[in-house]
Design a protein around this motif. Structure first.
Motif, mmCIF file in Angstrom:
data_model
loop_
_atom_site.group_PDB
_atom_site.id
_atom_site.type_symbol
_atom_site.label_atom_id
_atom_site.label_comp_id
_atom_site.label_asym_id
_atom_site.label_seq_id
_atom_site.Cartn_x
_atom_site.Cartn_y
_atom_site.Cartn_z
ATOM 1 N N VAL A 4 0.854 -1.188 0.000
ATOM 2 C CA VAL A 4 0.000 0.000 0.000
ATOM 3 C C VAL A 4 0.887 1.234 0.000
ATOM 4 O O VAL A 4 2.009 1.207 0.529
ATOM 5 N N GLN A 5 0.401 2.310 -0.581
ATOM 6 C CA GLN A 5 1.158 3.556 -0.611
ATOM 7 C C GLN A 5 1.059 4.277 0.731
ATOM 8 O O GLN A 5 0.085 4.082 1.479
ATOM 9 N N PRO A 6 2.035 5.090 1.049
ATOM 10 C CA PRO A 6 1.935 5.894 2.281
ATOM 11 C C PRO A 6 0.636 6.688 2.300
ATOM 12 O O PRO A 6 0.220 7.245 1.273
ATOM 13 N N GLY A 7 0.000 6.717 3.469
ATOM 14 C CA GLY A 7 -1.292 7.368 3.619
ATOM 15 C C GLY A 7 -2.473 6.468 3.351
ATOM 16 O O GLY A 7 -3.621 6.846 3.626
ATOM 17 N N GLY A 8 -2.209 5.276 2.844
ATOM 18 C CA GLY A 8 -3.282 4.346 2.533
ATOM 19 C C GLY A 8 -3.743 3.552 3.737
ATOM 20 O O GLY A 8 -3.295 3.774 4.873
ATOM 21 N N SER A 9 -4.655 2.615 3.476
ATOM 22 C CA SER A 9 -5.260 1.807 4.540
ATOM 23 C C SER A 9 -5.244 0.330 4.175
ATOM 24 O O SER A 9 -5.272 -0.026 2.985
ATOM 25 N N LEU A 10 -5.225 -0.490 5.194
ATOM 26 C CA LEU A 10 -5.387 -1.937 5.072
ATOM 27 C C LEU A 10 -6.152 -2.425 6.284
ATOM 28 O O LEU A 10 -6.064 -1.827 7.363
ATOM 29 N N ARG A 11 -6.874 -3.531 6.106
ATOM 30 C CA ARG A 11 -7.497 -4.190 7.243
ATOM 31 C C ARG A 11 -7.006 -5.623 7.312
ATOM 32 O O ARG A 11 -7.201 -6.399 6.368
ATOM 33 N N LEU A 12 -6.394 -5.962 8.421
ATOM 34 C CA LEU A 12 -5.948 -7.323 8.662
ATOM 35 C C LEU A 12 -7.028 -8.094 9.409
ATOM 36 O O LEU A 12 -7.738 -7.519 10.245
ATOM 37 N N SER A 13 -7.130 -9.375 9.100
ATOM 38 C CA SER A 13 -8.077 -10.253 9.793
ATOM 39 C C SER A 13 -7.321 -11.439 10.367
ATOM 40 O O SER A 13 -6.330 -11.896 9.799
ATOM 41 N N CYS A 14 -7.823 -11.938 11.478
ATOM 42 C CA CYS A 14 -7.240 -13.119 12.126
ATOM 43 C C CYS A 14 -8.387 -14.046 12.490
ATOM 44 O O CYS A 14 -9.188 -13.730 13.384
ATOM 45 N N ALA A 15 -8.469 -15.162 11.798
ATOM 46 C CA ALA A 15 -9.507 -16.153 12.066
ATOM 47 C C ALA A 15 -8.990 -17.141 13.105
ATOM 48 O O ALA A 15 -7.883 -17.677 12.966
ATOM 49 N N VAL A 16 -9.805 -17.385 14.108
ATOM 50 C CA VAL A 16 -9.408 -18.225 15.243
ATOM 51 C C VAL A 16 -10.227 -19.505 15.255
ATOM 52 O O VAL A 16 -11.455 -19.462 15.148
ATOM 53 N N THR A 17 -9.563 -20.637 15.376
ATOM 54 C CA THR A 17 -10.254 -21.905 15.549
ATOM 55 C C THR A 17 -9.707 -22.585 16.804
ATOM 56 O O THR A 17 -8.550 -22.408 17.179
ATOM 57 N N GLY A 18 -10.576 -23.337 17.449
ATOM 58 C CA GLY A 18 -10.166 -24.024 18.665
ATOM 59 C C GLY A 18 -10.136 -23.095 19.856
ATOM 60 O O GLY A 18 -10.080 -21.876 19.720
ATOM 61 N N GLY A 19 -10.208 -23.646 21.037
ATOM 62 C CA GLY A 19 -10.094 -22.869 22.260
ATOM 63 C C GLY A 19 -11.315 -22.002 22.521
ATOM 64 O O GLY A 19 -12.264 -21.966 21.743
ATOM 65 N N ILE A 20 -11.257 -21.300 23.632
ATOM 66 C CA ILE A 20 -12.327 -20.391 24.018
ATOM 67 C C ILE A 20 -11.930 -18.999 23.559
ATOM 68 O O ILE A 20 -10.861 -18.503 23.907
ATOM 69 N N PHE A 21 -12.776 -18.347 22.771
ATOM 70 C CA PHE A 21 -12.395 -17.076 22.171
ATOM 71 C C PHE A 21 -12.959 -15.878 22.903
ATOM 72 O O PHE A 21 -12.280 -14.891 23.133
ATOM 73 N N SER A 22 -14.218 -15.953 23.297
ATOM 74 C CA SER A 22 -14.926 -14.754 23.749
ATOM 75 C C SER A 22 -14.306 -14.108 24.976
ATOM 76 O O SER A 22 -14.459 -12.917 25.178
ATOM 77 N N PHE A 23 -13.631 -14.872 25.808
ATOM 78 C CA PHE A 23 -13.189 -14.338 27.086
ATOM 79 C C PHE A 23 -11.681 -14.211 27.190
ATOM 80 O O PHE A 23 -11.143 -14.087 28.274
ATOM 81 N N THR B 203 1.422 -12.042 8.307
ATOM 82 C CA THR B 203 1.066 -11.506 7.001
ATOM 83 C C THR B 203 1.895 -10.252 6.756
ATOM 84 O O THR B 203 2.044 -9.405 7.645
ATOM 85 N N GLN B 204 2.457 -10.142 5.559
ATOM 86 C CA GLN B 204 3.364 -9.048 5.241
ATOM 87 C C GLN B 204 2.583 -7.779 4.904
ATOM 88 O O GLN B 204 1.665 -7.812 4.069
ATOM 89 N N VAL B 205 2.989 -6.680 5.514
ATOM 90 C CA VAL B 205 2.461 -5.363 5.177
ATOM 91 C C VAL B 205 3.643 -4.510 4.717
ATOM 92 O O VAL B 205 4.622 -4.349 5.451
ATOM 93 N N THR B 206 3.549 -3.997 3.497
ATOM 94 C CA THR B 206 4.598 -3.159 2.950
ATOM 95 C C THR B 206 4.006 -1.817 2.556
ATOM 96 O O THR B 206 3.052 -1.767 1.777
ATOM 97 N N VAL B 207 4.549 -0.754 3.128
ATOM 98 C CA VAL B 207 4.082 0.599 2.837
ATOM 99 C C VAL B 207 5.178 1.296 2.041
ATOM 100 O O VAL B 207 6.250 1.594 2.562
ATOM 101 N N SER B 208 4.894 1.539 0.775
ATOM 102 C CA SER B 208 5.914 2.094 -0.108
ATOM 103 C C SER B 208 5.252 2.735 -1.313
ATOM 104 O O SER B 208 4.211 2.276 -1.781
ATOM 105 N N SER B 209 5.905 3.792 -1.811
ATOM 106 C CA SER B 209 5.406 4.431 -3.026
ATOM 107 C C SER B 209 6.115 3.860 -4.251
ATOM 108 O O SER B 209 5.818 4.260 -5.383
#
Length: 112
Positions: free
Chosen positions: A12-31, A106-112
């Motif tokens: 992504v270019q400087p000033g831009g946006s990204l949204r990362l997600s992390c999917a969880v399986t197993g274990g107790i998540f809510s607490f 996950t790789q995030v690269t911020v560069s023009s």
């Protein structure tokens, strides 16, 4: 056994946006506290943001006001919304269920 899978990284270019997600399986998540870390080349892994239940959040100073951590307990997903990205945000981002569960990163690269 908790398993974490990150997605959403990219270039992504400087000033831009990204949204990362992390999917969880197993274990107790809510607490349990979830976290995002990052590791830039040649640097130590650093804590970026945490989210506990009931949705208390904390951030490293360098991302305050730009990044937002959130969670969907029903879907067992943790998000990291990253806005106004800077070159110094370039890193591999890891999702974590402390103390010892990690995603593959996950790789995030911020560069023009």
């Amino acid at each position: 056994q908790v398993q974490l899978v990150e997605s959403g990284g990219g270039l992504v270019q400087p000033g831009g946006s990204l949204r990362l997600s992390c999917a969880v399986t197993g274990g107790i998540f809510s607490f349990r506290t979830m976290a995002w870390f990052r590791q830039a080349p040649g640097k130590q892994r650093e804590l970026v943001a945490t989210i506990a239940s009931p949705d208390a959040t904390a951030y490293v100073d360098s991302v305050k006001g730009r990044f937002t951590i959130s969670r969907d307990n029903a879907k067992k997903i943790v998000y990291l919304q990253m806005n106004t990205l800077k070159s110094e945000d370039t890193a591999v981002y890891y999702c974590s269920a402390p103390p010892n569960s990690w995603g593959q990163g996950t790789q995030v690269t911020v560069s023009s």
